[in-house]
Design an enzyme around this catalytic site. Structure first.
Site, short mmCIF file in Angstrom:
data_model
loop_
_atom_site.label_atom_id
_atom_site.label_comp_id
_atom_site.label_asym_id
_atom_site.label_seq_id
_atom_site.Cartn_x
_atom_site.Cartn_y
_atom_site.Cartn_z
N ARG A 223 -78.35 98.63 47.19
CA ARG A 223 -78.16 97.49 46.29
C ARG A 223 -78.88 96.28 46.90
NH1 ARG A 223 -76.97 100.55 42.81
NH2 ARG A 223 -74.98 100.70 41.72
N HIS A 271 -85.33 99.10 39.94
CA HIS A 271 -84.03 99.78 39.95
C HIS A 271 -84.07 101.06 39.09
CE1 HIS A 271 -79.46 99.09 40.61
NE2 HIS A 271 -79.70 100.38 40.44
#
Ligand code: NDP
Ligand code: OXD
Length: 308
Positions: A223, A271
């Site tokens: 993340r 992502h």
């Protein structure tokens, strides 16, 4: 009783079709057309609604549509509602592909060759054996383990680091604070596959990355907030780090004027390292609904205390 999906609408349409095929008895609703909120027992979401307790007063289970749950504000979700993350093969396969591609790209100098091509430069670099490229994965969960099990087949010396002790064939396993320095010192390509928790936020800073051998590279698939981006830029500029492949950033999307975009030794993807596959995700959710109804533990239920 109804099941609500609240995430990407085009994937939601696929979930709706799959529910109609495999669980026609469960009324399936796509956010925001949820009908009577009091009827909603199950929610699959990337981002739950604000104040879920008020919005969906009879919620029984919250499913994350992804493997991570850090996007949820756990304190806003009533304690009696189990939170279940996504465990399904599509996410695992995508991550294996992404990280394998990243490690091969770094090990076989493809980024150097891309720069050479821009300069129309024909220059052979020494081909180094896989055995000389030591891979280390932070996180030995569903994804870290699967990635290492594949990478070791290429001949990369593989290691992993986790909170608790693990034992994986062909992988040197390190655990906890006391194992971290030795793990970093033997790692040429560091892959982050940790969940984002208070303990791992901003963990990839100059102090930690500085313990990697000079010339090491980073593949960041965890993340964005795991990484102190300014520290990464500094270590790249100082030559301590060679390359960084970033699939996650802070913020997302990364603003167009951010220096990471144009750094010659950074590659960025939006992502996409892996994504939930609707067919297998719905299978996994239906299996968990069956378990929930039978009072059995669900697969992927998170531990609120640990935060993952
Ligand atoms: P798991 O929960 O299965 O595994 C997490 C691992 O991290 C475990 O091995 C755990 O240790 C370890 N860990 C957690 N906290 C610490 C800590 N403080 N110190 C050391 N080790 C720690 O997660 P997954 O493998 O399924 O997923 C990992 C993460 O990957 C997700 O949370 C998400 O952030 C990211 N992800 C990114 C995607 C992308 O497209 N970029 C897609 C999917 C996921 P232990 O085994 O001891 O519990
Ligand atoms: C996930 C993600 O957590 O896509 O599944 O990041």
């Amino acid at each position: 009783m109804s099941f609500v999906y609240k995430a990407d609408p085009s994937r939601g349409a696929m979930w709706a079709k799959l529910f109609a095929q495999h669980a026609p008895d469960i009324p399936f609703k796509l956010w925001p057309d949820i009908g009577d909120p009091a009827q909603v027992r199950y929610l699959a979401a990337w981002q739950p609604p604000d104040d879920p307790a008020r919005a969906l007063p009879n919620l029984e289970v919250l499913f994350s549509t992804g493997a991570g749950i850090d996007q949820f504000d756990l304190s806003s979700i009533p304690g009696h509602v189990p939170i279940v993350r996504m465990i399904e093969p599509g996410i695992v396969e995508g991550m294996i592909e992404y990280v394998t591609h990243g490690v091969l790209t770094i090990h076989r100098d493809f980024l150097d060759y891309a720069s050479q091509q821009q300069a129309a430069k024909w220059h052979e670099l020494t081909v180094r054996p896989a055995a000389s490229c030591r891979v280390g994965v932070l996180g030995l969960g569903m994804l870290g383990k699967a990635v290492l099990e594949r990478l070791r087949l290429f001949g990369y010396p593989c290691a992993g680091w986790s909170r608790s002790e693990h034992s994986i064939e062909g992988v040197d396993c390190y655990a906890g604070e006391q194992g971290l320095d030795a793990f970093l010192a033997r790692t040429d390509v560091l892959v982050c596959l940790l969940p984002l928790t208070p303990a791992t936020r901003q963990m990839l800073d100059a102090r930690l990355l500085g313990k990697l051998p000079r010339g090491a590279s980073l593949i960041q698939t965890g993340r964005g907030p795991h990484l102190v981006q300014a520290d990464l830029l500094r270590l790249l500029d100082e030559g301590h780090l060679r390359y960084a492949l970033l699939d996650v950033t802070t913020p997302e999307p990364l603003p167009s004027d951010h220096p990471l975009w144009t750094h010659p030794r950074v590659r960025i993807t939006p992502h996409i390292a892996s994504a939930t596959r609707p067919e297998t995700a719905v299978e996994s959710v239906l299996e968990n609904l069956r378990r929930h109804r039978q009072g059995l533990p669900m697969i992927g239920e998170i531990d609120r205390g640990r935060g993952y």
